[in-house]
Design a protein around this motif. Structure first.
Motif, PDB file in Angstrom:
ATOM      1  N   ASP A  25       0.821  -1.185   0.118  1.00  8.49           N
ATOM      2  CA  ASP A  25       0.007  -0.006   0.073  1.00  8.49           C
ATOM      3  C   ASP A  25       0.976   1.234  -0.035  1.00  8.49           C
ATOM      4  OD1 ASP A  25      -2.673   0.897  -0.272  1.00  8.49           O
ATOM      5  OD2 ASP A  25      -2.871   1.593   1.923  1.00  8.49           O
ATOM      6  N   GLN A  26       1.982   1.220  -0.518  1.00  9.01           N
ATOM      7  CA  GLN A  26       3.022   2.324  -0.553  1.00  9.01           C
ATOM      8  C   GLN A  26       2.880   2.789  -2.090  1.00  9.01           C
ATOM      9  OE1 GLN A  26       4.547   3.863   2.007  1.00  9.01           O
ATOM     10  NE2 GLN A  26       3.241   2.226   3.056  1.00  9.01           N
ATOM     11  N   PRO A  27       2.861   4.173  -2.226  1.00  5.72           N
ATOM     12  CA  PRO A  27       2.826   4.756  -3.553  1.00  5.72           C
ATOM     13  C   PRO A  27       4.286   4.482  -4.400  1.00  5.72           C
ATOM     14  CG  PRO A  27       3.611   6.378  -1.969  1.00  5.72           C
ATOM     15  CD  PRO A  27       3.072   5.087  -1.043  1.00  5.72           C
ATOM     16  N   THR A  28       4.013   4.178  -5.680  1.00 10.67           N
ATOM     17  CA  THR A  28       5.018   3.765  -6.494  1.00 10.67           C
ATOM     18  C   THR A  28       4.759   4.469  -8.098  1.00 10.67           C
ATOM     19  OG1 THR A  28       6.874   2.246  -7.351  1.00 10.67           O
ATOM     20  CG2 THR A  28       4.368   1.400  -7.235  1.00 10.67           C
ATOM     21  N   SER A  29       5.387   4.235  -8.842  1.00 10.49           N
ATOM     22  CA  SER A  29       5.168   4.704 -10.321  1.00 10.49           C
ATOM     23  C   SER A  29       5.892   3.718 -11.322  1.00 10.49           C
ATOM     24  CB  SER A  29       5.590   6.139 -10.504  1.00 10.49           C
ATOM     25  OG  SER A  29       6.912   6.301 -10.295  1.00 10.49           O
ATOM     26  N   LEU A  30       5.620   3.779 -12.406  1.00 12.39           N
ATOM     27  CA  LEU A  30       6.200   3.147 -13.713  1.00 12.39           C
ATOM     28  C   LEU A  30       7.626   3.809 -13.755  1.00 12.39           C
ATOM     29  CD1 LEU A  30       3.505   2.625 -16.404  1.00 12.39           C
ATOM     30  CD2 LEU A  30       4.596   0.984 -14.585  1.00 12.39           C
ATOM     31  N   GLY A  31       7.846   5.282 -13.242  1.00 11.02           N
ATOM     32  CA  GLY A  31       9.298   5.726 -13.244  1.00 11.02           C
ATOM     33  C   GLY A  31      10.003   5.075 -12.513  1.00 11.02           C
ATOM     34  N   ALA A  32       9.647   4.690 -11.353  1.00  6.35           N
ATOM     35  CA  ALA A  32      10.493   3.905 -10.350  1.00  6.35           C
ATOM     36  C   ALA A  32      11.131   2.496 -10.831  1.00  6.35           C
ATOM     37  CB  ALA A  32       9.678   3.563  -8.927  1.00  6.35           C
ATOM     38  N   MET A  33      10.648   2.022 -12.079  1.00  2.58           N
ATOM     39  CA  MET A  33      11.060   0.972 -12.910  1.00  2.58           C
ATOM     40  C   MET A  33      11.750   1.222 -14.034  1.00  2.58           C
ATOM     41  SD  MET A  33       7.250  -1.094 -12.521  1.00  2.58           S
ATOM     42  CE  MET A  33       6.493  -0.727 -10.728  1.00  2.58           C
ATOM     43  N   LYS A  34      12.265   2.362 -14.271  1.00  2.00           N
ATOM     44  CA  LYS A  34      13.086   2.793 -15.662  1.00  2.00           C
ATOM     45  C   LYS A  34      14.329   1.777 -15.400  1.00  2.00           C
ATOM     46  CE  LYS A  34      11.795   7.291 -17.091  1.00  2.00           C
ATOM     47  NZ  LYS A  34      12.369   8.664 -17.369  1.00  2.00           N
ATOM     48  N   GLY A  35      14.816   1.389 -16.564  1.00  2.00           N
ATOM     49  CA  GLY A  35      15.821   0.449 -16.601  1.00  2.00           C
ATOM     50  C   GLY A  35      15.483  -1.082 -16.962  1.00  2.00           C
ATOM     51  N   GLN A  36      14.147  -1.102 -16.816  1.00  2.00           N
ATOM     52  CA  GLN A  36      13.472  -2.477 -17.209  1.00  2.00           C
ATOM     53  C   GLN A  36      12.596  -2.383 -18.284  1.00  2.00           C
ATOM     54  OE1 GLN A  36      11.960  -3.889 -13.099  1.00  2.00           O
ATOM     55  NE2 GLN A  36      13.095  -5.625 -13.703  1.00  2.00           N
ATOM     56  N   SER A  37      12.571  -3.040 -19.478  1.00  2.00           N
ATOM     57  CA  SER A  37      11.470  -3.246 -20.183  1.00  2.00           C
ATOM     58  C   SER A  37      10.132  -3.588 -19.335  1.00  2.00           C
ATOM     59  CB  SER A  37      11.735  -4.016 -21.419  1.00  2.00           C
ATOM     60  OG  SER A  37      12.758  -3.432 -22.067  1.00  2.00           O
ATOM     61  N   LEU A  38       9.146  -3.057 -19.829  1.00  2.00           N
ATOM     62  CA  LEU A  38       7.911  -3.842 -18.750  1.00  2.00           C
ATOM     63  C   LEU A  38       6.666  -4.207 -19.736  1.00  2.00           C
ATOM     64  CD1 LEU A  38       7.786  -0.467 -16.500  1.00  2.00           C
ATOM     65  CD2 LEU A  38       8.863  -2.717 -15.991  1.00  2.00           C
ATOM     66  N   LEU A  39       5.878  -5.147 -19.451  1.00  2.00           N
ATOM     67  CA  LEU A  39       4.603  -5.385 -19.765  1.00  2.00           C
ATOM     68  C   LEU A  39       3.732  -4.790 -18.676  1.00  2.00           C
ATOM     69  CD1 LEU A  39       3.275  -8.354 -21.841  1.00  2.00           C
ATOM     70  CD2 LEU A  39       2.017  -7.736 -19.732  1.00  2.00           C
ATOM     71  N   VAL A  40       2.869  -3.765 -19.109  1.00  2.00           N
ATOM     72  CA  VAL A  40       2.038  -3.304 -17.785  1.00  2.00           C
ATOM     73  C   VAL A  40       0.598  -3.777 -18.144  1.00  2.00           C
ATOM     74  CG1 VAL A  40       1.344  -1.182 -16.948  1.00  2.00           C
ATOM     75  CG2 VAL A  40       3.545  -1.401 -17.741  1.00  2.00           C
ATOM     76  N   ASN A  41      -0.017  -4.223 -17.485  1.00  2.00           N
ATOM     77  CA  ASN A  41      -1.415  -4.913 -17.734  1.00  2.00           C
ATOM     78  C   ASN A  41      -2.448  -4.385 -16.601  1.00  2.00           C
ATOM     79  OD1 ASN A  41      -3.294  -7.193 -16.788  1.00  2.00           O
ATOM     80  ND2 ASN A  41      -2.965  -7.313 -19.023  1.00  2.00           N
ATOM     81  N   LEU A  42      -3.534  -3.677 -17.048  1.00  2.00           N
ATOM     82  CA  LEU A  42      -4.542  -3.167 -16.254  1.00  2.00           C
ATOM     83  C   LEU A  42      -5.645  -4.090 -16.208  1.00  2.00           C
ATOM     84  CD1 LEU A  42      -2.953  -0.625 -16.760  1.00  2.00           C
ATOM     85  CD2 LEU A  42      -4.921   0.669 -16.958  1.00  2.00           C
ATOM     86  N   TRP A  43      -5.951  -4.763 -15.054  1.00  2.00           N
ATOM     87  CA  TRP A  43      -6.902  -5.583 -14.922  1.00  2.00           C
ATOM     88  C   TRP A  43      -7.986  -5.442 -13.676  1.00  2.00           C
ATOM     89  CZ3 TRP A  43      -7.386  -9.337 -10.797  1.00  2.00           C
ATOM     90  CH2 TRP A  43      -6.534  -9.094  -9.780  1.00  2.00           C
ATOM     91  N   ALA A  44      -8.982  -6.193 -13.641  1.00  2.00           N
ATOM     92  CA  ALA A  44     -10.031  -5.949 -12.596  1.00  2.00           C
ATOM     93  C   ALA A  44     -10.553  -7.537 -12.338  1.00  2.00           C
ATOM     94  CB  ALA A  44     -11.093  -4.953 -12.606  1.00  2.00           C
ATOM     95  N   THR A  45     -11.067  -7.887 -11.224  1.00  2.00           N
ATOM     96  CA  THR A  45     -11.447  -8.871 -10.576  1.00  2.00           C
ATOM     97  C   THR A  45     -13.055  -9.329 -11.498  1.00  2.00           C
ATOM     98  OG1 THR A  45     -12.571  -8.135  -8.730  1.00  2.00           O
ATOM     99  CG2 THR A  45     -10.439  -9.341  -8.676  1.00  2.00           C
ATOM    100  N   TRP A  46     -13.740  -7.951 -11.807  1.00  2.00           N
ATOM    101  CA  TRP A  46     -15.037  -8.156 -12.615  1.00  2.00           C
ATOM    102  C   TRP A  46     -14.871  -8.272 -13.966  1.00  2.00           C
ATOM    103  CZ3 TRP A  46     -14.855  -4.144 -15.755  1.00  2.00           C
ATOM    104  CH2 TRP A  46     -14.205  -2.800 -15.308  1.00  2.00           C
TER     105      TRP A  46
END
Length: 233
Positions: free
Chosen positions: A91-112
């Motif tokens: 529950d701590q704030p983060t961002s995609l910017g904190a992951m720079k240096g890695q290539s990412l597959l970013v997936n948005l999802w929901a249980t519904w």
């Protein structure tokens, strides 16, 4: 054929950079993914900042988008997603910017979202197979309400390789919607190590397939010689 049903059918070769193509429209008509229609105020910064074009990378991604990942489309105008913010499993704030240096597959999802739930085990397998210091799967849950529900889904589905990230404000989705990338769920971005979104898909895919692994290999190799296009005169 993928074991993810229903799935977006493989599309014929499409014009590079078109997010809304025949495959997407077919997916909408068939109910292949859940369309999000509720408007909420975004909790994130703008994602309007553009990134330099890399024609070599765009062509490589376009060529690798076949079979189970044929609906992945390179973006005509890549954009910086570094400011997209959410919370981690603590529950701590983060961002995609904190992951720079890695290539990412970013997936948005929901249980519904049924197609989201169906593709999560494949994303877990992708992270297990391809995740390393140069690549990571970043699944961002956008359920509103108690965090217990998406965390229970992780436990019930035995998702052990995927990290847990969450944005209960749906700000991430709305930022991508404003950028004309997201029209429904699931939505997935391919992001290079510089934090630039280079390709996207609306709808599910079989992310642990050989086709997906080949596409990820192209993304991971983005730093090695796939250079920016020269400026237009």
């Amino acid at each position: 054929m993928s074991d993810l049903e229903p799935n977006t059918p493989p599309a014929p070769k499409r014009q590079t950079g078109r997010i809304v193509g025949l495959a997407l429209l077919a997916g909408l008509a068939a109910g292949a993914f859940g369309v999000y229609v509720m408007e909420t105020r975004s909790g994130n910064s703008s994602v309007a900042s553009t990134c330099p074009a890399k024609d070599g990378l765009r062509q490589a991604l376009d060529g690798a988008a076949r079979g189970e990942v044929a609906a992945v489309v390179p973006l005509d105008q890549p954009f910086d997603v570094s400011t997209i913010a959410f919370k981690d499993g603590n529950d701590q704030p983060t961002s995609l910017g904190a992951m720079k240096g890695q290539s990412l597959l970013v997936n948005l999802w929901a249980t519904w979202c049924a197609p989201c739930r169906a593709e999560m085990p494949a994303l877990d397998q992708l992270e297990r197979q391809a995740g390393d210091e140069s690549f990571a799967v970043v699944p961002i849950n956008i359920d509103m309400g108690d965090v217990a529900k998406p965390k229970a889904f992780y436990a019930e589905t035995n998702l052990t390789a995927l990290p847990f990230f969450r944005d209960e404000t749906m700000g991430v989705f709305n930022d991508l919607k404003k950028a004309s990338v997201a029209v429904g769920l699931p939505v997935t971005l391919l992001v290079d190590a510089d934090g630039c979104a280079r390709a996207a898909i609306n709808g599910p895919a079989h992310w642990s397939s050989p086709d997906a692994l080949a596409l990820v290999d192209v993304l991971k190799g983005a730093g090695g010689g796939l250079t920016a296009a020269p400026p237009q005169s």
